[in-house]
Design an enzyme around this catalytic site. Structure first.
Site, PDB file in Angstrom:
ATOM      1  N   SER A  70      34.650  38.078  37.237  1.00  0.00           N
ATOM      2  CA  SER A  70      34.632  36.656  37.546  1.00  0.00           C
ATOM      3  C   SER A  70      33.248  36.054  37.325  1.00  0.00           C
ATOM      4  CB  SER A  70      35.044  36.446  39.008  1.00  0.00           C
ATOM      5  OG  SER A  70      34.095  37.056  39.858  1.00  0.00           O
ATOM      6  N   TYR A  82      37.042  34.532  42.228  1.00  0.00           N
ATOM      7  CA  TYR A  82      38.430  34.974  42.162  1.00  0.00           C
ATOM      8  C   TYR A  82      38.953  35.358  43.562  1.00  0.00           C
ATOM      9  CZ  TYR A  82      38.435  35.747  37.001  1.00  0.00           C
ATOM     10  OH  TYR A  82      38.408  35.621  35.636  1.00  0.00           O
ATOM     11  N   GLY A  83      38.048  35.902  44.360  1.00  0.00           N
ATOM     12  CA  GLY A  83      38.471  36.560  45.596  1.00  0.00           C
ATOM     13  C   GLY A  83      39.069  35.657  46.649  1.00  0.00           C
ATOM     14  N   CYS A 140      36.137  44.151  37.753  1.00  0.00           N
ATOM     15  CA  CYS A 140      36.382  43.265  38.881  1.00  0.00           C
ATOM     16  C   CYS A 140      37.548  43.833  39.688  1.00  0.00           C
ATOM     17  CB  CYS A 140      36.728  41.873  38.346  1.00  0.00           C
ATOM     18  SG  CYS A 140      37.187  40.696  39.629  1.00  0.00           S
ATOM     19  N   ASN A 141      37.293  44.142  40.950  1.00  0.00           N
ATOM     20  CA  ASN A 141      38.350  44.706  41.802  1.00  0.00           C
ATOM     21  C   ASN A 141      39.486  43.704  42.003  1.00  0.00           C
ATOM     22  OD1 ASN A 141      37.111  47.344  43.326  1.00  0.00           O
ATOM     23  ND2 ASN A 141      35.526  45.869  42.822  1.00  0.00           N
ATOM     24  N   THR A 142      39.119  42.436  42.148  1.00  0.00           N
ATOM     25  CA  THR A 142      40.122  41.410  42.426  1.00  0.00           C
ATOM     26  C   THR A 142      41.052  41.237  41.218  1.00  0.00           C
ATOM     27  OG1 THR A 142      38.438  40.311  43.774  1.00  0.00           O
ATOM     28  CG2 THR A 142      40.414  39.050  43.272  1.00  0.00           C
ATOM     29  N   CYS A 165      33.859  45.230  45.894  1.00  0.00           N
ATOM     30  CA  CYS A 165      33.717  44.058  45.012  1.00  0.00           C
ATOM     31  C   CYS A 165      32.480  44.334  44.182  1.00  0.00           C
ATOM     32  CB  CYS A 165      33.531  42.788  45.836  1.00  0.00           C
ATOM     33  SG  CYS A 165      32.960  41.357  44.884  1.00  0.00           S
TER      34      CYS A 165
HETATM   35  N1  DGL Z   1      33.466  40.754  41.449  1.00  0.00           N
HETATM   36  C1  DGL Z   1      34.810  40.545  41.879  1.00  0.00           C
HETATM   37  C2  DGL Z   1      35.438  41.817  42.453  1.00  0.00           C
HETATM   38  O1  DGL Z   1      35.031  42.927  42.140  1.00  0.00           O
HETATM   39  C3  DGL Z   1      35.126  39.385  42.754  1.00  0.00           C
HETATM   40  C4  DGL Z   1      34.178  38.270  42.953  1.00  0.00           C
HETATM   41  C5  DGL Z   1      34.901  36.940  43.170  1.00  0.00           C
HETATM   42  O2  DGL Z   1      35.400  36.700  44.264  1.00  0.00           O
HETATM   43  O3  DGL Z   1      34.955  36.199  42.206  1.00  0.00           O
HETATM   44  O4  DGL Z   1      36.381  41.748  43.195  1.00  0.00           O
END
Ligand code: DGL
Length: 283
Positions: free
Chosen positions: A16, A47-48, A79-81, A193
């Site tokens: 993101s 994104y989260g 990105c985990n999300t 994250c």
């Molecule tokens: N870096 C993103 C992740 O690993 C999320 C950051 C966001 O909320 O945009 O989940």
């Protein structure tokens, strides 16, 4: 057999925003001969704290762009999300493309914890996802996981707002420590994250030296190597079958303010000052 052109194509990586740069750094260390195209979707972040439909739509948009405009040979969701929301659908959409996602390192944390209490710091969306819940129930019942949605933290890291980073980090670490489900015994913290992996100094100071912090950049890089190897898509030099080293080429794009990605590249990516971000319009 893939054509040589396919093996010479770049690997697409997206997040993101700047969070995925830690993963990109690990990828460049693991695969120094490969080329990378990185996109930070800062114009459509965070994104989260958005709904799954938004993250799914953006992930498809970025994957389509990377496939059609850069002919990537593999895709890494840094990105985990986005992984929780979209990896399954991207694999359906691109059945022949190797796709590697990232997920909170619960299993390694369960193995490393001696107190049996593990904290997970992640976005609200990741923690609420089916993928995360499935991962959680697969862990040994002897280990307790204390979860904390860290609203606002990724956005503060994205805009390099040091004051907000410090105060939000303090708030969430305190909340975890005081969690009635065993917070005082936490000895392992999963950074779920990719943005949080960029502030391990701040978080490490708050947690103290007895607590270990785990993130998944390096395992994702190793997994990417395995997946490319299995598909016979590594550059010849990455396979060790050619001698002349090719210098890794990385191109970076931001759908938001490229100056923020530029600054983050200087701060966090071992890549030298020559790496600059370009603006990308991708509505
Ligand atoms: N870096 C993103 C992740 O690993 C999320 C950051 C966001 O909320 O945009 O989940």
């Amino acid at each position: 057999m893939p054509s040589p052109a396919a093996a010479n194509s770049p690997i697409g990586v997206f997040d993101s925003g700047i969070g995925g740069l830690g993963v990109l750094a690990a990828l460049r260390r693991e695969l120094p001969q490969e080329q990378f195209v990185y996109i930070g979707d800062a114009g459509h972040a965070p994104y989260g704290e958005r709904d799954t439909a938004h993250v799914l739509k953006r992930s498809q948009r970025l994957a389509d762009y990377l496939c059609t405009s850069h002919q990537v040979k593999a895709l890494v969701l840094a990105c985990n999300t986005a992984t929780a929301a979209a990896v399954a659908s991207l694999r359906e959409r691109y059945p022949k493309l190797p796709i590697v996602g990232i997920e909170p390192a619960l299993k390694p944390a369960a193995a490393k914890s001696t107190s049996g209490v593990v904290a997970v710091m992640a976005t609200r969306s990741t923690l609420a996802s089916d993928k995360f819940q499935t991962l959680l129930v697969a862990q040994p019942p002897s280990v307790r996981f204390v979860l904390q949605a860290c609203d606002g933290l990724a956005a503060a890291i994205e805009r390099a707002d040091l004051q907000a980073i410090e105060s939000l980090s303090q708030r969430y670490v305190q909340a975890l420590r005081h969690n009635p489900g065993g917070g005082a015994h936490i000895d392992t913290v999963v950074l779920g994250c990719t943005h949080y992996a960029l502030i391990t100094d701040t978080l490490g100071n708050l947690w103290g030296p007895q607590v270990q912090l785990l993130e998944a950049g390096q395992p994702v890089a190793r997994r990417t190597r395995q997946v490319l190897e299995a598909a016979d898509l590594l550059q010849a030099v990455s396979k060790g079958t050619a001698h002349a080293p090719v210098s890794s080429l990385t191109r970076c794009f931001s759908t938001g303010d490229p100056a923020l990605l530029d600054q983050a590249l200087q701060d966090w990516l071992v890549g030298g000052p020559s790496l600059r971000a370009s603006a990308l319009f991708l509505p």
